[in-house]
Design a protein around this motif. Structure first.
Motif, short mmCIF file in Angstrom:
data_model
loop_
_atom_site.label_atom_id
_atom_site.label_comp_id
_atom_site.label_asym_id
_atom_site.label_seq_id
_atom_site.Cartn_x
_atom_site.Cartn_y
_atom_site.Cartn_z
N LEU A 164 0.83 -1.21 0.00
CA LEU A 164 0.00 0.00 0.00
C LEU A 164 0.86 1.25 0.00
O LEU A 164 0.61 2.20 -0.75
CB LEU A 164 -0.88 0.02 1.24
CG LEU A 164 -2.29 -0.47 1.10
CD1 LEU A 164 -3.03 -0.15 2.38
CD2 LEU A 164 -2.96 0.22 -0.06
N ALA A 166 3.86 1.57 -0.98
CA ALA A 166 4.57 1.73 -2.24
C ALA A 166 3.65 2.28 -3.31
O ALA A 166 4.03 3.17 -4.07
CB ALA A 166 5.16 0.39 -2.69
N LEU A 167 2.43 1.74 -3.38
CA LEU A 167 1.50 2.24 -4.39
C LEU A 167 1.22 3.72 -4.18
O LEU A 167 1.24 4.51 -5.13
CB LEU A 167 0.19 1.45 -4.33
CG LEU A 167 0.16 0.14 -5.08
CD1 LEU A 167 -1.15 -0.57 -4.86
CD2 LEU A 167 0.38 0.37 -6.54
N ARG A 168 0.97 4.09 -2.91
CA ARG A 168 0.68 5.49 -2.66
C ARG A 168 1.86 6.38 -2.96
O ARG A 168 1.74 7.43 -3.58
CB ARG A 168 0.31 5.68 -1.19
CG ARG A 168 -1.03 5.18 -0.82
CD ARG A 168 -1.37 5.81 0.49
NE ARG A 168 -2.42 5.10 1.16
CZ ARG A 168 -2.90 5.47 2.33
NH1 ARG A 168 -2.38 6.52 2.94
NH2 ARG A 168 -3.86 4.81 2.89
N SER A 170 4.47 5.85 -4.89
CA SER A 170 4.85 5.97 -6.29
C SER A 170 3.80 6.73 -7.07
O SER A 170 4.15 7.53 -7.96
CB SER A 170 5.13 4.61 -6.91
OG SER A 170 4.16 3.69 -6.52
N ALA A 171 2.51 6.56 -6.73
CA ALA A 171 1.50 7.36 -7.41
C ALA A 171 1.72 8.84 -7.13
O ALA A 171 1.60 9.68 -8.02
CB ALA A 171 0.10 6.93 -6.96
N PHE C 71 2.94 -0.75 -12.34
CA PHE C 71 1.75 -0.43 -11.56
C PHE C 71 0.64 -1.42 -11.81
O PHE C 71 0.01 -1.94 -10.90
CB PHE C 71 1.25 0.97 -11.97
CG PHE C 71 1.47 1.99 -10.94
CD1 PHE C 71 2.66 2.68 -10.89
CD2 PHE C 71 0.50 2.26 -10.00
CE1 PHE C 71 2.88 3.62 -9.92
CE2 PHE C 71 0.71 3.20 -9.04
CZ PHE C 71 1.90 3.88 -9.00
N MET C 74 1.31 -4.76 -10.38
CA MET C 74 1.12 -4.78 -8.94
C MET C 74 -0.35 -4.74 -8.57
O MET C 74 -0.79 -5.41 -7.65
CB MET C 74 1.83 -3.59 -8.29
CG MET C 74 3.31 -3.80 -8.15
SD MET C 74 4.15 -2.30 -7.73
CE MET C 74 3.40 -1.89 -6.19
N ALA C 198 -5.46 2.14 -4.16
CA ALA C 198 -4.61 3.32 -4.05
C ALA C 198 -4.97 4.17 -2.84
O ALA C 198 -4.17 4.32 -1.94
CB ALA C 198 -4.62 4.10 -5.34
#
Lengths: 367, 100, 212
Positions: A164, A166-168, A170-171, C71, C74, C198
């Protein structure tokens, strides 16, 4: 390859290669000193701002040095901790991810001009490690590689907090890369070149010619995106301690955590150097033009370049202090607020800035 | 300067790898990656041609190809997400609704 | 001479990475091989004095497109592909190999006798005198190719809108899935949480609906 009387190689290419290696070693050592110092500043400065004392107990013998030894103790602790690889983690990427985090920062450091071109032993040595004419594009390119370290680290850890985070993170990083690039386009329009050396020379010692006066909105956008790119407050939701344990570097300990730590502080330092170079005149001393400086130093270009280098580092230190100051002053953004700020405010503002600057530059040039 | 045919041979090898990837990989995202490989091979040919012919048109073409590749990757990946949501799989051997 | 040696090193590495892209089973590993391919290609472009294209290659391809791939991998939580028997029918393989060899042969024959020094206006000195590689490419891009340039901006806008529309969740299904995800289970397990992964949840467990 010719040899002069003392047996030294006089081939210009060889000298440039040796000069490049020496420059890189110096900058590398400089950048490696930044994290320990920043850790100390990060604890002492807010302590003094909040009317308390920070760490001031750790010392070697009687040398406490106002808490500087704490950084040394932290570094030693980090290196000697046991390394625990999480079960089910992708071993290859778990070990590679810190490398991806660290190396873009050092690559960007190669394109920044650290001083005026100097004459040493008869050779003209430019004071950026890599003297390329597409400096700006080089910097954009490698700052967009910083996302890989974060993404791979989170994915390889096989942990939901890491994924989570990492996703946040990197986004967030890719969302704020766009306004970062857009804010630098007006600078290219105004100065007419992509070469950072020429931009610093064009921003002579007179403050009204500096980037911050000529493109103030660009500076504002760049400043905000600087904070967002390095995942620093108030944009540090991805590694917020109360939200996600430690985000994408939860499962990394000991030397790998030190690597991520290093990567964050070195990125901060590099972006500060960049802000100082593009907007605050780089190595130019305010109100002391280069030829006056040469007169003062008696014609020694290397001394003038060294003074310019120190001035640049001082300007970067101001931005680093700004980083710490803002972190301990502002509350952090919620994730959706952060994303809508990036896409719905920064991006249109950046575009409008480019448009207006282009119109003004064209009017001045052709009007 | 390296002679042009060296670059052409390298581009052919890359293109061949891309083609084999498109034909023989079952994961749709891997197919898209192989397509990117093919596009890169073409980019190499264009830049090599630009160098050999003394013309900058090749480099400008590469600029446009990279733009188009970005758009195509974005739309392709959006479709992959939609497909995954609808069918739960992106294995090309299962996605055969258009076959006769 | 150094260019030749550098080229052979790059070519060998590119071949290995390309074979890596199509053979490894883990999608993220394949994406990383693709990134190294793109880096090496950018190195070749820089060697050919095409600095602008090299920088754009890293900036756009390696820094944005492959990040997009990673992305999606993942978000969809794709694991390694199952090992499979690779049945390449003999006629297809023969056609492929013969075509490749023929193409390489034709390429070598046609480009024999091509110049080994840059011709005409594209010598490095001439480009440097004209203002650098970016300057000359920009001049060509904005004069001769202005119309395609503007069209490509329309194309990018189209692609942005298209990808947002195609990947958007159904409104009816969205309501159902937010009720399912009051507590955060495994973020990548459910295939429906592409969007909810996200923004996910705040510290008090409430789910923030992603689209605003």
């Amino acid at each position: 390859m010719g040899l002069d009387g003392q047996g030294l190689a006089t081939d210009a290419a060889t000298v440039q290669v040796i000069a490049t290696i020496i420059k890189f070693v110096i900058i590398f050592i400089l950048c490696m000193q930044v994290p320990p110092l920043m850790v100390w500043v990060e604890r002492r400065a807010p302590a003094l701002m909040q009317r308390r004392k920070g760490p001031n107990r750790v010392g070697i013998g009687k040398w406490r040095l106002y808490g500087l030894m704490q950084s040394l103790a932290d570094a030693i602790k980090l290196i000697f901790k046991e390394e625990v690889v999480p079960e089910g983690a992708n071993r290859a990427f778990y070990h590679i991810a810190p490398i991806f985090a660290v190396f873009p920062a050092f690559l960007i450091a190669c394109a920044i001009p650290y001083g005026h071109t100097m004459q040493l032993f008869g050779y003209t040595i430019p004071l950026s490690i890599v003297d390329i004419d597409v400096g700006f594009l080089f910097i954009f390119a490698f700052s967009s590689l910083a996302v890989y370290g974060v993404t791979l680290a989170g994915w390889a850890s096989n942990s939901k907090y890491s994924l989570l985070g990492a996703l946040r993170a990197s986004a967030q990083m890719i969302s704020y890369e766009i306004p970062l690039g857009l804010s630098l386009i007006p600078i290219v329009l105004i100065f007419g070149t992509l070469d950072l050396n020429q931009i610093v020379v064009a921003q002579s010692a007179w403050i009204w010619k500096w980037g911050v006066i000529k493109a103030p909105i660009s500076f504002l956008i760049f400043l905000i995106c600087m904070f967002a790119e390095t995942n620093r407050a108030p944009f540090d939701l991805a590694e917020g301690e109360s939200e996600l344990v430690a985000g994408f570097h939860t499962e990394f300990n000991s030397a790998k955590f030190a690597a991520f730590f290093l990567a964050e502080y070195v990125s901060m330092f590099i972006l500060s150097l960049l802000a100082a170079t593009i907007f605050f005149g780089g190595w130019q001393i305010p109100f002391v033009p280069y030829h006056a400086l040469l007169v003062v130093t008696g014609g020694l270009t290397w001394l003038a370049s060294l003074i310019g280098f120190v001035v640049l580092i001082l300007k970067a230190c101001f931005f680093m202090f700004l980083y710490v100051w803002v972190r301990w002053t502002l509350p952090r953004f919620r994730y959706d607020q952060l994303m809508s700020l990036g896409w719905k405010f920064m991006l249109p503002l950046g575009l409008a800035n480019v448009f207006i600057t282009a119109v003004v530059v064209a009017a001045i040039q052709f009007g | 300067m390296v002679p042009v045919d060296n670059y052409l041979v390298l581009a052919t090898v890359m293109f061949l790898c891309g083609t084999l990837g498109v034909l023989f990989r079952r994961n749709l995202i891997m197919v898209l990656m192989a397509i990117e490989l093919m596009l890169n091979a073409v980019n190499l040919v264009f830049v090599a041609g630009s160098q050999a012919l003394g013309n900058l048109d090749g480099q400008v073409m590469v600029f446009f190809i990279i733009t188009v590749a970005a758009c195509e990757a974005a739309v392709g990946l959006a479709m992959v997400i939609a497909l995954f949501r609808r069918y739960g799989t992106i294995d090309t051997s299962f996605l055969r609704m258009l076959r006769g | 001479m150094t260019q030749q040696v550098l080229f052979y090193i790059f070519a060998a590495l590119i071949t290995l990475c390309s074979i890596g892209v199509i053979t490894v089973r883990n999608p993220v590993t394949a994406a990383m091989y693709l990134v190294s391919d793109l880096f090496l290609l950018a190195g070749i472009y820089a060697m050919m004095q095409a600095h602008f294209v090299a920088a754009i290659q890293i900036l756009v391809y390696a820094g944005a497109i492959v990040v997009l791939f990673i992305f999606v991998i993942m978000l969809l939580n794709l694991g390694p592909e199952a090992r499979q028997r690779l049945k390449i029918p003999a006629p297809e393989l023969a056609v492929l190999v013969i075509t490749t060899i023929a193409f390489i042969g034709v390429a070598i024959m046609m480009t024999n006798g091509q110049p080994t020094v840059p011709v005409g206006a594209l010598t490095p000195k001439a480009v440097q005198a004209a203002g650098g590689n970016t300057y000359v490419v920009g001049m060509v891009l904005f004069t001769k190719y202005l119309w395609p340039f503007e069209l490509s901006s329309m194309l990018i806008l189209l692609a942005t809108i298209a990808s947002v529309v195609i990947a958007k969740k159904d409104k009816a299904k969205a309501v159902k899935s937010t009720r399912k995800e009051q507590t955060l289970t495994s973020p990548a397990a459910s295939s429906d949480c592409v969007e909810a992964a996200a923004p996910a949840s705040l510290s008090n467990g409430k789910v923030v609906h992603g689209t605003r």
